[in-house]
Design a protein around this motif. Sequence first.
Motif, PDB file in Angstrom:
ATOM      1  N   UNK A   1       0.839  -1.199   0.000  1.00  0.00           N
ATOM      2  CA  UNK A   1       0.000   0.000   0.000  1.00  0.00           C
ATOM      3  C   UNK A   1       0.880   1.258   0.000  1.00  0.00           C
ATOM      4  N   UNK A   2       0.591   2.156  -0.916  1.00  0.00           N
ATOM      5  CA  UNK A   2       1.290   3.437  -0.973  1.00  0.00           C
ATOM      6  C   UNK A   2       0.875   4.314   0.200  1.00  0.00           C
ATOM      7  N   UNK A   3       1.819   5.016   0.825  1.00  0.00           N
ATOM      8  CA  UNK A   3       1.534   5.896   1.953  1.00  0.00           C
ATOM      9  C   UNK A   3       1.855   7.339   1.568  1.00  0.00           C
ATOM     10  N   UNK A   4       0.878   8.226   1.784  1.00  0.00           N
ATOM     11  CA  UNK A   4       1.067   9.659   1.564  1.00  0.00           C
ATOM     12  C   UNK A   4       0.901  10.338   2.911  1.00  0.00           C
ATOM     13  N   UNK A   5       1.919  11.097   3.330  1.00  0.00           N
ATOM     14  CA  UNK A   5       1.924  11.692   4.662  1.00  0.00           C
ATOM     15  C   UNK A   5       2.150  13.198   4.602  1.00  0.00           C
ATOM     16  N   UNK A   6       1.478  13.899   5.503  1.00  0.00           N
ATOM     17  CA  UNK A   6       1.797  15.303   5.805  1.00  0.00           C
ATOM     18  C   UNK A   6       1.792  16.196   4.564  1.00  0.00           C
ATOM     19  N   UNK A   7       0.770  16.039   3.732  1.00  0.00           N
ATOM     20  CA  UNK A   7       0.662  16.862   2.525  1.00  0.00           C
ATOM     21  C   UNK A   7      -0.734  17.466   2.425  1.00  0.00           C
ATOM     22  N   UNK A   8      -0.841  18.514   1.586  1.00  0.00           N
ATOM     23  CA  UNK A   8      -2.121  19.151   1.301  1.00  0.00           C
ATOM     24  C   UNK A   8      -2.400  19.066  -0.189  1.00  0.00           C
ATOM     25  N   UNK A   9      -3.679  18.868  -0.521  1.00  0.00           N
ATOM     26  CA  UNK A   9      -4.088  18.777  -1.916  1.00  0.00           C
ATOM     27  C   UNK A   9      -5.326  19.659  -2.107  1.00  0.00           C
ATOM     28  N   UNK A  10      -5.312  20.475  -3.149  1.00  0.00           N
ATOM     29  CA  UNK A  10      -6.443  21.340  -3.445  1.00  0.00           C
ATOM     30  C   UNK A  10      -6.774  21.332  -4.918  1.00  0.00           C
ATOM     31  N   UNK A  11      -7.737  22.165  -5.276  1.00  0.00           N
ATOM     32  CA  UNK A  11      -8.144  22.243  -6.669  1.00  0.00           C
ATOM     33  C   UNK A  11      -9.142  21.159  -7.031  1.00  0.00           C
ATOM     34  N   UNK A  12      -9.154  20.810  -8.300  1.00  0.00           N
ATOM     35  CA  UNK A  12     -10.137  19.878  -8.835  1.00  0.00           C
ATOM     36  C   UNK A  12      -9.554  18.473  -8.951  1.00  0.00           C
ATOM     37  N   UNK A  13     -10.131  17.510  -8.252  1.00  0.00           N
ATOM     38  CA  UNK A  13      -9.798  16.085  -8.364  1.00  0.00           C
ATOM     39  C   UNK A  13      -8.300  15.782  -8.180  1.00  0.00           C
ATOM     40  N   UNK A  14      -7.669  16.259  -7.150  1.00  0.00           N
ATOM     41  CA  UNK A  14      -6.220  16.063  -7.039  1.00  0.00           C
ATOM     42  C   UNK A  14      -5.806  14.604  -6.852  1.00  0.00           C
ATOM     43  N   UNK A  15      -6.677  13.778  -6.256  1.00  0.00           N
ATOM     44  CA  UNK A  15      -6.308  12.375  -6.024  1.00  0.00           C
ATOM     45  C   UNK A  15      -7.269  11.431  -6.755  1.00  0.00           C
ATOM     46  N   UNK A  16      -7.688  11.842  -7.920  1.00  0.00           N
ATOM     47  CA  UNK A  16      -8.637  11.053  -8.710  1.00  0.00           C
ATOM     48  C   UNK A  16      -8.019   9.705  -9.100  1.00  0.00           C
ATOM     49  N   UNK A  17      -8.786   8.621  -8.846  1.00  0.00           N
ATOM     50  CA  UNK A  17      -8.420   7.307  -9.365  1.00  0.00           C
ATOM     51  C   UNK A  17      -7.325   6.574  -8.615  1.00  0.00           C
ATOM     52  N   UNK A  18      -6.877   7.057  -7.459  1.00  0.00           N
ATOM     53  CA  UNK A  18      -5.806   6.341  -6.752  1.00  0.00           C
ATOM     54  C   UNK A  18      -6.327   5.021  -6.171  1.00  0.00           C
ATOM     55  N   UNK A  19      -5.415   4.068  -5.986  1.00  0.00           N
ATOM     56  CA  UNK A  19      -5.773   2.759  -5.456  1.00  0.00           C
ATOM     57  C   UNK A  19      -4.758   2.345  -4.390  1.00  0.00           C
ATOM     58  N   UNK A  20      -5.221   1.506  -3.463  1.00  0.00           N
ATOM     59  CA  UNK A  20      -4.319   0.888  -2.485  1.00  0.00           C
ATOM     60  C   UNK A  20      -3.401   1.938  -1.842  1.00  0.00           C
ATOM     61  N   UNK A  21      -4.034   2.964  -1.268  1.00  0.00           N
ATOM     62  CA  UNK A  21      -3.278   4.100  -0.736  1.00  0.00           C
ATOM     63  C   UNK A  21      -3.751   4.447   0.679  1.00  0.00           C
ATOM     64  N   UNK A  22      -2.783   4.776   1.541  1.00  0.00           N
ATOM     65  CA  UNK A  22      -3.084   5.228   2.898  1.00  0.00           C
ATOM     66  C   UNK A  22      -2.663   6.685   3.027  1.00  0.00           C
ATOM     67  N   UNK A  23      -3.594   7.510   3.496  1.00  0.00           N
ATOM     68  CA  UNK A  23      -3.340   8.930   3.708  1.00  0.00           C
ATOM     69  C   UNK A  23      -3.193   9.180   5.196  1.00  0.00           C
ATOM     70  N   UNK A  24      -2.073   9.789   5.591  1.00  0.00           N
ATOM     71  CA  UNK A  24      -1.814  10.095   6.989  1.00  0.00           C
ATOM     72  C   UNK A  24      -1.540  11.589   7.145  1.00  0.00           C
ATOM     73  N   UNK A  25      -2.342  12.244   7.971  1.00  0.00           N
ATOM     74  CA  UNK A  25      -2.176  13.679   8.217  1.00  0.00           C
ATOM     75  C   UNK A  25      -2.193  14.476   6.910  1.00  0.00           C
ATOM     76  N   UNK A  26      -3.156  14.142   6.080  1.00  0.00           N
ATOM     77  CA  UNK A  26      -3.333  14.815   4.794  1.00  0.00           C
ATOM     78  C   UNK A  26      -4.519  15.772   4.889  1.00  0.00           C
ATOM     79  N   UNK A  27      -4.406  16.935   4.242  1.00  0.00           N
ATOM     80  CA  UNK A  27      -5.491  17.899   4.186  1.00  0.00           C
ATOM     81  C   UNK A  27      -5.982  18.043   2.748  1.00  0.00           C
ATOM     82  N   UNK A  28      -7.294  17.894   2.569  1.00  0.00           N
ATOM     83  CA  UNK A  28      -7.923  18.196   1.279  1.00  0.00           C
ATOM     84  C   UNK A  28      -8.495  19.593   1.404  1.00  0.00           C
TER      85      UNK A  28
END
Length: 282
Positions: A1-28
Motif C-alpha cells: 500500500x502506498x503511503x502519503x503523509x503530511x501533505x495538502x491537496x487542493x483544486x479539482x480532483x487532485x487524487x482522482x483514481x488512486x488505489x491501495x493508498x493510505x493517507x496520513x495527516x493529509x489535508x484536502x
Amino acid sequence: MTIIQNKSFGGERPLFGIKDTRLENVTITDGESGIKCCQNIEADGCRFIGKYPWWHVDGSLITNCYFEVGSRSAIWYSNNMTMRNCTIDAPKLFREMKDLTLENVIINDADETFWNIDGLRIKNVTLHDGTYPFMYCRNVYVDGLKSDSKYVFQYCKNVEIHNAHIVTKDSFWECENVTIYDSTIDGEYLAWHSKNVRLVNCHIAGEQPLCYAEGLVIENSSFDVACDRAFEDSNVQATIKGHITEIKNPRTGHISADSIGKITYDEFAKAPHDCVIEEKKI
C-alpha cells in the motif's frame, strides 16, 4: 500500500483514481472532488475542507479525521466503508451507499445525512441538528445513538436499534420491520403509517404516538404523561408498564396497562373496532 503523509491537496480532483493508498495527516483543501473514483483507500488523522471530497470510493477506512463545514455532501456512492473516531461538521454525508459502518462518530449537522444506505451499522454515534437523517435506509443495526435531529428514520426497512436516546418528531414514519430495544423515543407522532414496528423495554414521549400502524407490538414499555390519543387506527399488541394518559380508537388487537387515564372510542373508530383493553390497576 502506498503511503502519503503530511501533505495538502487542493483544486479539482487532485487524487482522482488512486488505489491501495493510505493517507496520513493529509489535508484536502478548498476545491472539489479531492478523492474520487478510487479503490482501497485509508485515511487517518486527515482534514477535509472542500466540497465533495470522497465520492465513488470502493473499500475504505477513515479514522480520526475531521470534516469541516465546507466539506458538504462529502461521502456519496462509496461502498464497503468503515469510519471510526471522527467528527463531522458538514451536512448531507453518506448517500446511495452499501455496507457502511460507523463507530464513535459525532455529526454536528446531520441534515439529510444517511440517505438510501443498504447495510448500515452504527455504534456510539451522536447526531445533532438537521432534518431527515436515515431516510430510505435498509438493513440497519444500531447500538448506541444520541440524536436531536428532526424526522429521523423515515421510509426505512429492516431496522434494529439498541440503547438509543432520540429527541425528534415524525420519527419512524412509513417504516417496515423495525425493532427498538432499551431506548427512549421523545417526539410527537411516532411511527405513523408503519408496519411491523416493535418496541421492547422502551420509554415513549410526545403526543399522538403510534397511530395508523399495522402489526404494532409494544412490550414492557412506558409512556410519558404527554402521550395522548395513542394507537389511533392501529392494529396493536401492547403491554404497558405504568400509566398511559389516553388510548384512542385502536382498530384491533390487545392492550394491557398498569393504569389508563382515558379510553376514547367515538364515531370515527374504524372496523373491526374489537381491540381488547385491560387495566391491571396494580
